[in-house]
Design an enzyme around this catalytic site. Sequence first.
Site: not given
Length: 780
Positions: A252-256
């Site tokens: 994932s993207d960060w906290h995505g």
Amino acid sequence: MIEATDLVGAMTTDEKVDLLTGQGMWRTHGVERLGLPALVMTDGTYGVRYSISQIDEKQEAGVDLDAFLATVNRKANDVEIAWGSMKPATCFPNGSSLACSWDVELARAMGEALGVECRAMGVDVLLGPGVNIRRTPLAGRAYEYFSEDPIVTGELAAAMINGLQGQGVGASIKHFACNNSEVERTSMDSIVDMRALREIYLRGFEIAIGKSDPWTVMSAYNRLNGEQAAESHWLLTTVLREDWGYRGLVMSDWHGIKDRPASLWAGNDLDMPQSRTRRDELLEAVNAGTVSLESLDTACIRIVELVRRSEAGRAVKPKPLDHDAHHRLARKLAGESIVLLKNEGAVLPLAAERLKSLAIIGPSAIEAVIQGSGCATTSPTRVDQPLAEIQAFAGDCEVRHFPGTGSPEALAAALAGAREADVAVVFVNTEVGWDGEGSDRSTLALAEGQDALISAVALVNPRTVVVVASPDAVEMPWVADVPAVLATFFSGQAMGGAVADILFGKVNPSGKLTTSFTRSMRQIPGYLTYPGENGRHVYSEGLFVGYRSHDTLQTELLFPFGHGIGYSGFAYSDLVLDRDTLRDGETVSLRFKLTNTGAVAGRETTQVYVLHGKPRVSRPAHELKAFIKTDVAPGETVDLTLALAADDLRYYDPARECWILDTDDIIVEIAASSRDIRLQAPLKTRSRVGRFREITWDTQPGIILATPIAHAAFRGFIAERMEISEDDAEHILQHCASSFLGMATTLDRRLRQRITREEVQPLLDRINADIRAWEQQPGD
């Protein structure tokens, strides 16, 4: 070595869930008792951003309130505020700059250098490159991305990934997919029709993944056609894994991720960064049986395989890190990427021995604007000052600097200096801080007062050269008033030296635009629906992104896609194709000659476009299909050969969910830009697949009559059903040909013949099966 499946089989459920969850900001979890180490990753699409506090000191995700408030107004040069103390790393040209080199070997070299720096810092995975399409020049992260075209994007990304991974460091190609704006980026729903999605926005990823096999793919923040990209089974499994055959890890993207169990089912293996909340949600779902152990194990196996790849990479002896050599490479990359947009009267190159004085104007001649803001921001090892680099070339020529902005007095001094100088060089830029992650630009204008500065200088010195630093395209209301313009985009830490090299002719500029420069924001395709509303952003222009729109509509532009000039001229001749007809699975070879008509050695980027004739579906007037960059000595003629595969000329058919080669008479164009076509040759493309549409209950008679298999089948059906001859049945069909209703409804309306769906469906099934069988047979 224990097989990945056996290793995962020996883990507890808690260990598996931990393995799929980040550790702190930049690490994965390891399983110490099983000998599985953690991995270190960090950002860097054009330089390694290594936070000492967050990586070496293993700082947890999140910061305290005071630290958070300190980051709110961070700028590109305030990287230590945002990320803590940083290790210096080479700041190479950003994506929008590098791509203007059109040089896959240079992209590979940059990837290798990034890999060397990663190895020196102990980084296992570099979070890049970013390959989203530059749909609008306003996009905040456009400076990280390569082009408005997927071919340029995919080829350069693949080269960079191969260079990076050749040093034993994994890439994370991102952001998958349609992260084309920073407006409400974690919740905005990108609404994209299937052809545009496949042919434009996914195509660059497809090319890069197919040619480089990146170790990881990073899912995007945004929603895509109603689904969170990080939780889309269609995107992450159907397309990425089943259609493209990708076998690596998806993170994932960060906290995505918003729904961790859903993301795992969709194919998103690794959740970054550490989140106790999402970790517990996954564990609860596993224990409740709503997430299967099979899907959990599959994701864990991919993590283990990524670790194994990294361990193999670490075993390869790295090249020694030489920051000076990397700075020289950065200068070469910048010199190859800077675009000379205009050079009337051969103002450039400057000959120091024939100049008495130079006026260098603008604050950014002192404080170079070299990169954008956000997660990709790099703490450079050094920064070339443009003014100092110009002075190094100037010899006995007097070089004076004037800020030119900030007060009426500063402007007056700059104008006085420009009036007295042989040449005035004005350094300008877009507003720093509106060129990065988290916010789109609101205008295509330069920073406040700089357009007026250029116009004022041009009035007092007809030999004015403008050097523009920007993340993407800008408006140039003054362009007709100045003879020479250089576009540097964000060229990295060696930009100052590269500009000086070009100004004084040490480097013959060869960069070409990978985006279109419009005269105003209103000319941007999709302008009327940007940036969306109520959480939905409709990509209203469909396939017609960038030059595909401008060249189809013949929009009056500042500078077209592919444009760029140098200190040489190039002539093209003798285009020959090795075949006149191209069928599925075949390749056509293009041969032509390229001559340097100038007095100095130069490099020319030749672009190959395909001009569509009468396509069966909507297509842009022409589309880029290949390119090559060539070194040519003065007066030299070189023979060039390029290949076009039939697969590269296909369009995507959403109804059939497959790619189809059109049956069309096209023109192959050899070009210096999308508006500068030098050679043309005809080519027929022939394929049976998709030539005829599927026949359904409500297909109009005209379409049925234009489909030979359907025509014959309906003639026989009507003859048998109505107990008439086939000649009479043909008369009935011709009578119905003009109807706008389906065939059965038309027969009912015009001839009072009631035919049920149950009667017709077997006929339709047989027709469509026969069409599919006919498509597989040889011949046109």
